[in-house]
Write an enzyme that holds these catalytic residues in place. Structure first.
Site, PDB file in Angstrom:
ATOM      1  N   CYS A  90      33.798  44.220  30.034  1.00 60.52           N
ATOM      2  CA  CYS A  90      33.670  45.631  30.425  1.00 60.52           C
ATOM      3  C   CYS A  90      33.798  46.537  29.209  1.00 60.52           C
ATOM      4  O   CYS A  90      33.993  47.751  29.341  1.00 60.52           O
ATOM      5  CB  CYS A  90      34.716  45.991  31.474  1.00 60.52           C
ATOM      6  N   ASP A 125      37.067  37.257  33.656  1.00 59.33           N
ATOM      7  CA  ASP A 125      36.812  38.698  33.814  1.00 59.33           C
ATOM      8  C   ASP A 125      37.986  39.470  33.210  1.00 59.33           C
ATOM      9  O   ASP A 125      38.766  40.092  33.933  1.00 59.33           O
ATOM     10  CB  ASP A 125      36.633  39.030  35.298  1.00 59.33           C
ATOM     11  N   ALA A 129      46.458  34.585  30.196  1.00 60.06           N
ATOM     12  CA  ALA A 129      45.194  33.856  30.348  1.00 60.06           C
ATOM     13  C   ALA A 129      45.048  32.747  29.317  1.00 60.06           C
ATOM     14  O   ALA A 129      44.724  31.598  29.653  1.00 60.06           O
ATOM     15  CB  ALA A 129      44.020  34.831  30.251  1.00 60.06           C
ATOM     16  N   ARG A 161      30.157  39.649  42.407  1.00 56.48           N
ATOM     17  CA  ARG A 161      30.904  38.709  43.260  1.00 56.48           C
ATOM     18  C   ARG A 161      30.046  38.256  44.435  1.00 56.48           C
ATOM     19  O   ARG A 161      30.158  37.114  44.895  1.00 56.48           O
ATOM     20  CB  ARG A 161      32.206  39.356  43.733  1.00 56.48           C
ATOM     21  N   ASP A 184      46.972  35.678  36.696  1.00 65.46           N
ATOM     22  CA  ASP A 184      47.114  37.009  36.129  1.00 65.46           C
ATOM     23  C   ASP A 184      48.468  37.104  35.436  1.00 65.46           C
ATOM     24  O   ASP A 184      49.441  36.492  35.869  1.00 65.46           O
ATOM     25  CB  ASP A 184      46.997  38.092  37.199  1.00 65.46           C
TER      26      ASP A 184
END
Length: 401
Positions: A343, A303, A283, A216, A254
């Site tokens: 991730c 993300d 999303a 970020r 979100d």
């Protein structure tokens, strides 16, 4: 070490010590010489001495006979017992790195295997520490860990956020509670001059994603004066940081109402209400709606949570990453910036980049990779343990072909 000789021995089969000698910390159940040291003789979390086939000690660890990873090495050699003293030492070593890296006490203090404490995570929020134990061994050692944390850091509170699904693999219950001290005020993390209120008991993971902090930080050159979309925003980390860096307009998306409410509190907390809005939506659904409305953003940040949690999920997850990147590109302005991350440990960096390229070619777009992203330095990668290298991402320029 006087205490170590009292620990039960765990013998490895001939040749199975090579990976541990090379730096890894895990012992798999099929590597154990069960004739000399039957796993059934151990209870989950028992401390042991791990020995090679010749009886030479490799170090001290703990056992869970019910898990595929049946033992983990915590201290090499026999100089240290698994007690408060060892945790104090390892915490001080971990702390010295973080204090060198960060001006303020907001970071991941202990990153499991990389800090020599497999099964333990500690995040620091000023004088509040949030911990996770994901193995029976660390769960059994919680009191010693707590004592060490109190001695080294003198926190106002230590919260155990032990509700991760991975605990089921060790047959551990899920819970979240305060293990030491008290929470007398909302827990706040400060990043890049922006404050975020975090729910360290009811929120995701430990309440904040420190692993993206350095990434970020790298946004400033791309977002000033731009319209930014932050997808899978959680608490607004990317979006609010972008606004603080000079973005003209930011939309945070979100699917969780809890998260959206938190984003709105954080918007108000930082006085960014004139430039940042929060939207509750899935999303994929929101990206589709924005495309149909012919909305365009100069910067799109993707993300998402892990789409590939297990190796067998790879094919399906790869499709999801490609689809998400394609939909993100469809609402990018001409010559836009796409920030895309994964991730998922089981989604290799090359596969993520391939999903970006496939999405671009399907839309007849040209992608230039400007920067490659990885987890921050408070999540150090252990070169002998590939599993510690999990976060990957790219900052891309997307152009018409």
């Amino acid at each position: 070490m006087s205490d170590a000789v009292e620990y039960s021995p765990l013998y490895l089969k001939r040749g199975e010590e090579a990976r541990l000698r090379a730096g890894h910390l895990w012992v798999f159940s099929n590597e154990v010489d069960v004739k000399r040291s039957p796993l059934t003789a151990f209870a989950p979390g028992d401390i042991c001495i791990i020995l090679d086939h010749a009886g030479k000690p490799l170090g001290v660890g703990y056992v869970n006979p019910n898990s595929l990873i049946c033992a983990r090495l915590v201290a090499r050699g026999l100089d240290h017992a698994l007690d408060r003293s060892l945790f104090v030492h390892k915490l001080n070593v971990a702390l010295s790195l973080r204090q060198r890296l960060y001006a303020e006490p907001f970071y991941r203090l202990v990153f499991g295997e990389s800090d020599g404490l497999p099964g333990l995570t500690l995040d620091r929020f000023g004088d509040v520490i949030v911990g996770q134990t994901t193995t029976a061994g660390m769960e059994r050692l919680k009191d010693e860990i707590t004592e060490a944390v109190v001695k080294v850091l003198k926190p106002s509170a230590l919260v155990w956020k032990n509700d991760a699904g991975i605990r089921s693999m060790e047959q551990l219950p899920e819970y979240a509670d305060i293990g030491y001290g008290s929470l007398d005020a909302p827990v706040v993390v400060r990043e890049g001059g922006v404050e975020f209120e975090c729910d360290v008991i009811g929120g995701q993971k430990t309440g904040w994603f420190y692993d993206q902090q350095a990434n970020r930080d790298r946004m400033a050159r791309y977002v000033a004066g731009k319209r930014v979309l932050d997808v899978c925003s959680y608490l607004g980390g990317w979006g609010l940081r972008a606004a603080a860096m000079g973005a003209s307009e930011v939309v945070c998306v979100d699917v969780s109402q809890h998260a959206v409410d938190a984003i709105r509190r954080n918007i108000e907390r930082n006085g960014l209400g004139d430039r940042v809005t929060a939207v509750k939506a899935d999303a994929f659904d929101e990206l589709k709606r924005l495309r149909e409305q012919r909305e365009r953003f100069d910067v799109v940040v993707l993300d998402p949570p892990a789409f590939v949690k297990r190796k067998k999920d790879f094919s399906e997850g790869r499709i999801a990453y490609r689809r998400l990147n394609e939909m993100g590109m469809q609402i990018l302005a001409r010559d836009g910036i796409l920030v895309t991350c994964s991730c998922s440990y089981h989604m290799p960096r090359a596969a993520l980049l391939d999903s970006v390229q496939q999405a671009a070619r399907h839309l007849d777009r040209h992608v230039q990779v400007l920067e490659q992203l990885q987890q921050g330095a408070d999540h150090p990668v252990h070169p002998g343990i590939a599993e510690t290298d999990y976060l990957k991402g790219f900052i891309c320029r997307v152009l018409p072909a």
